[in-house]
Design a protein around this motif. Structure first.
Motif, PDB file in Angstrom:
ATOM      1  N   GLN A   1       0.878  -1.258  -0.141  1.00  0.00           N
ATOM      2  CA  GLN A   1       0.212   0.318  -0.080  1.00  0.00           C
ATOM      3  C   GLN A   1       1.017   1.728   0.098  1.00  0.00           C
ATOM      4  OE1 GLN A   1      -2.693  -0.589   3.420  1.00  0.00           O
ATOM      5  NE2 GLN A   1      -3.862  -1.061   2.348  1.00  0.00           N
ATOM      6  N   HIS A   2       2.579   1.083   0.763  1.00  0.00           N
ATOM      7  CA  HIS A   2       2.722   2.602   0.587  1.00  0.00           C
ATOM      8  C   HIS A   2       3.396   2.536  -0.467  1.00  0.00           C
ATOM      9  CE1 HIS A   2       5.230   5.191   3.341  1.00  0.00           C
ATOM     10  NE2 HIS A   2       6.596   4.879   2.150  1.00  0.00           N
ATOM     11  N   ARG A   3       4.005   1.655  -0.732  1.00  0.00           N
ATOM     12  CA  ARG A   3       4.165   2.041  -2.365  1.00  0.00           C
ATOM     13  C   ARG A   3       3.988   1.944  -3.927  1.00  0.00           C
ATOM     14  NH1 ARG A   3       6.867  -3.587  -5.994  1.00  0.00           N
ATOM     15  NH2 ARG A   3       5.126  -3.624  -5.018  1.00  0.00           N
ATOM     16  N   GLY A   4       2.411   1.886  -3.201  1.00  0.00           N
ATOM     17  CA  GLY A   4       1.131   2.011  -4.235  1.00  0.00           C
ATOM     18  C   GLY A   4       0.703   3.403  -4.393  1.00  0.00           C
ATOM     19  N   PHE A   5       0.818   4.294  -3.001  1.00  0.00           N
ATOM     20  CA  PHE A   5       0.827   5.796  -2.743  1.00  0.00           C
ATOM     21  C   PHE A   5       1.466   6.220  -3.463  1.00  0.00           C
ATOM     22  CE2 PHE A   5       1.088   9.003   0.111  1.00  0.00           C
ATOM     23  CZ  PHE A   5      -0.031   9.514   0.477  1.00  0.00           C
ATOM     24  N   TRP A   6       2.494   5.898  -3.074  1.00  0.00           N
ATOM     25  CA  TRP A   6       3.826   7.042  -3.476  1.00  0.00           C
ATOM     26  C   TRP A   6       4.225   6.694  -4.509  1.00  0.00           C
ATOM     27  CZ3 TRP A   6       5.482  10.853  -1.508  1.00  0.00           C
ATOM     28  CH2 TRP A   6       5.793  10.831   0.040  1.00  0.00           C
ATOM     29  N   THR A   7       3.917   5.615  -5.361  1.00  0.00           N
ATOM     30  CA  THR A   7       3.973   5.000  -7.464  1.00  0.00           C
ATOM     31  C   THR A   7       2.581   6.637  -7.573  1.00  0.00           C
ATOM     32  OG1 THR A   7       4.521   3.420  -7.074  1.00  0.00           O
ATOM     33  CG2 THR A   7       3.611   3.469  -9.685  1.00  0.00           C
ATOM     34  N   GLY A   9       0.648   8.221  -6.745  1.00  0.00           N
ATOM     35  CA  GLY A   9       1.082  10.305  -5.885  1.00  0.00           C
ATOM     36  C   GLY A   9       2.169  10.581  -7.115  1.00  0.00           C
ATOM     37  N   VAL A  10       3.736  10.890  -7.112  1.00  0.00           N
ATOM     38  CA  VAL A  10       4.299  10.638  -7.850  1.00  0.00           C
ATOM     39  C   VAL A  10       4.494  10.473  -9.430  1.00  0.00           C
ATOM     40  CG1 VAL A  10       6.877  10.208  -8.643  1.00  0.00           C
ATOM     41  CG2 VAL A  10       6.399  10.289  -6.812  1.00  0.00           C
ATOM     42  N   VAL A  14       3.955  13.926 -11.732  1.00  0.00           N
ATOM     43  CA  VAL A  14       4.510  14.589 -12.303  1.00  0.00           C
ATOM     44  C   VAL A  14       3.836  14.041 -14.587  1.00  0.00           C
ATOM     45  CG1 VAL A  14       6.207  13.014 -14.014  1.00  0.00           C
ATOM     46  CG2 VAL A  14       6.663  13.089 -11.840  1.00  0.00           C
ATOM     47  N   LEU A  15       3.054  13.401 -14.574  1.00  0.00           N
ATOM     48  CA  LEU A  15       2.290  13.616 -15.876  1.00  0.00           C
ATOM     49  C   LEU A  15       1.579  14.609 -15.721  1.00  0.00           C
ATOM     50  CD1 LEU A  15       1.432   9.753 -15.836  1.00  0.00           C
ATOM     51  CD2 LEU A  15       2.696  11.104 -16.893  1.00  0.00           C
ATOM     52  N   TRP A  16       0.832  15.301 -14.151  1.00  0.00           N
ATOM     53  CA  TRP A  16       0.058  16.620 -14.582  1.00  0.00           C
ATOM     54  C   TRP A  16       0.546  17.621 -15.077  1.00  0.00           C
ATOM     55  CZ3 TRP A  16      -5.132  16.411 -12.951  1.00  0.00           C
ATOM     56  CH2 TRP A  16      -5.520  17.863 -12.773  1.00  0.00           C
ATOM     57  N   ASN A  17       2.303  17.309 -14.010  1.00  0.00           N
ATOM     58  CA  ASN A  17       2.994  18.853 -14.521  1.00  0.00           C
ATOM     59  C   ASN A  17       3.196  18.371 -15.861  1.00  0.00           C
ATOM     60  OD1 ASN A  17       3.130  20.531 -11.982  1.00  0.00           O
ATOM     61  ND2 ASN A  17       3.579  19.040 -11.475  1.00  0.00           N
ATOM     62  N   LEU A  18       3.706  17.547 -16.810  1.00  0.00           N
ATOM     63  CA  LEU A  18       4.381  17.464 -17.863  1.00  0.00           C
ATOM     64  C   LEU A  18       2.987  17.342 -19.081  1.00  0.00           C
ATOM     65  CD1 LEU A  18       6.583  16.280 -20.156  1.00  0.00           C
ATOM     66  CD2 LEU A  18       5.050  13.950 -19.824  1.00  0.00           C
ATOM     67  N   PHE A  19       1.987  16.823 -18.736  1.00  0.00           N
ATOM     68  CA  PHE A  19       0.863  17.499 -19.738  1.00  0.00           C
ATOM     69  C   PHE A  19      -0.243  18.730 -19.721  1.00  0.00           C
ATOM     70  CE2 PHE A  19       0.980  12.946 -20.314  1.00  0.00           C
ATOM     71  CZ  PHE A  19       1.158  12.909 -21.940  1.00  0.00           C
ATOM     72  N   THR A  20       0.563  18.873 -18.548  1.00  0.00           N
ATOM     73  CA  THR A  20      -0.108  20.393 -18.550  1.00  0.00           C
ATOM     74  C   THR A  20       1.093  21.632 -18.932  1.00  0.00           C
ATOM     75  OG1 THR A  20      -1.039  20.684 -16.049  1.00  0.00           O
ATOM     76  CG2 THR A  20       0.068  22.527 -16.671  1.00  0.00           C
ATOM     77  N   LEU A  21       2.420  20.575 -19.517  1.00  0.00           N
ATOM     78  CA  LEU A  21       3.416  22.220 -20.027  1.00  0.00           C
ATOM     79  C   LEU A  21       3.152  21.754 -21.020  1.00  0.00           C
ATOM     80  CD1 LEU A  21       6.265  23.361 -20.761  1.00  0.00           C
ATOM     81  CD2 LEU A  21       7.504  21.734 -20.021  1.00  0.00           C
TER      82      LEU A  21
END
Length: 111
Positions: A1-7, A9-10, A14-21
Motif C-alpha cells: 500500500q505504501h509503495r502504491g500510494f507513492w507510485t 502520487g509521484v 509528474v504526468l499532471w505537470n508534464l501534460f500541463t506543460l
C-alpha cells in the motif's frame, strides 16, 4: 500500500505537470476545442464518475434536483456559479436526509 500510494502520487504529480506543460506549449496548435467536441469531455468524465453511485432513490433524486438547479440558474447567475449552487444544495439535502434526525436513511429515517 505504501509503495502504491507513492507510485500513484509521484506519477500523478509528474504526468499532471508534464501534460500541463505540453498543453501550454502546444495547445494553440490544436485549434478550437469546440470543433473537436472537447467542451463536453469534462461533463462526460464527471458523469462516468457519478453513474456507479446512482443505485438507490436518494442519490438519483439528489442528482436530478442538482441538475435541475444548475439548468435553472444558468441564465440568472455568472458562469461557474450554477455548479457551486448545485453543490451546496446537494450538501444540504444529503445532510438533511442522512443526518438531520440523528439516523441514517437505512435505519428508517424520515425527513
Amino acid at each position: 500500500q505504501h509503495r502504491g500510494f507513492w507510485t500513484a502520487g509521484v506519477g500523478v504529480y509528474v504526468l499532471w505537470n508534464l501534460f500541463t506543460l505540453v498543453g501550454a506549449l502546444a495547445g494553440d496548435a490544436m485549434g478550437d476545442p469546440k470543433q473537436w467536441g472537447l467542451d463536453g469531455a469534462a461533463c462526460a468524465a464527471f458523469l462516468g464518475l457519478l453513474w456507479p453511485r446512482l443505485k438507490s432513490r436518494d442519490p438519483i433524486a439528489i442528482a436530478v434536483v442538482s441538475a435541475a438547479i444548475t439548468v435553472i440558474t444558468i441564465p440568472i447567475v455568472p458562469p461557474g456559479i450554477p455548479v457551486i449552487i448545485a453543490a451546496l444544495v446537494t450538501a444540504v439535502v444529503w445532510e438533511w436526509r442522512h443526518h438531520g434526525d440523528g439516523a441514517t436513511a437505512d435505519e428508517g429515517a424520515t425527513p
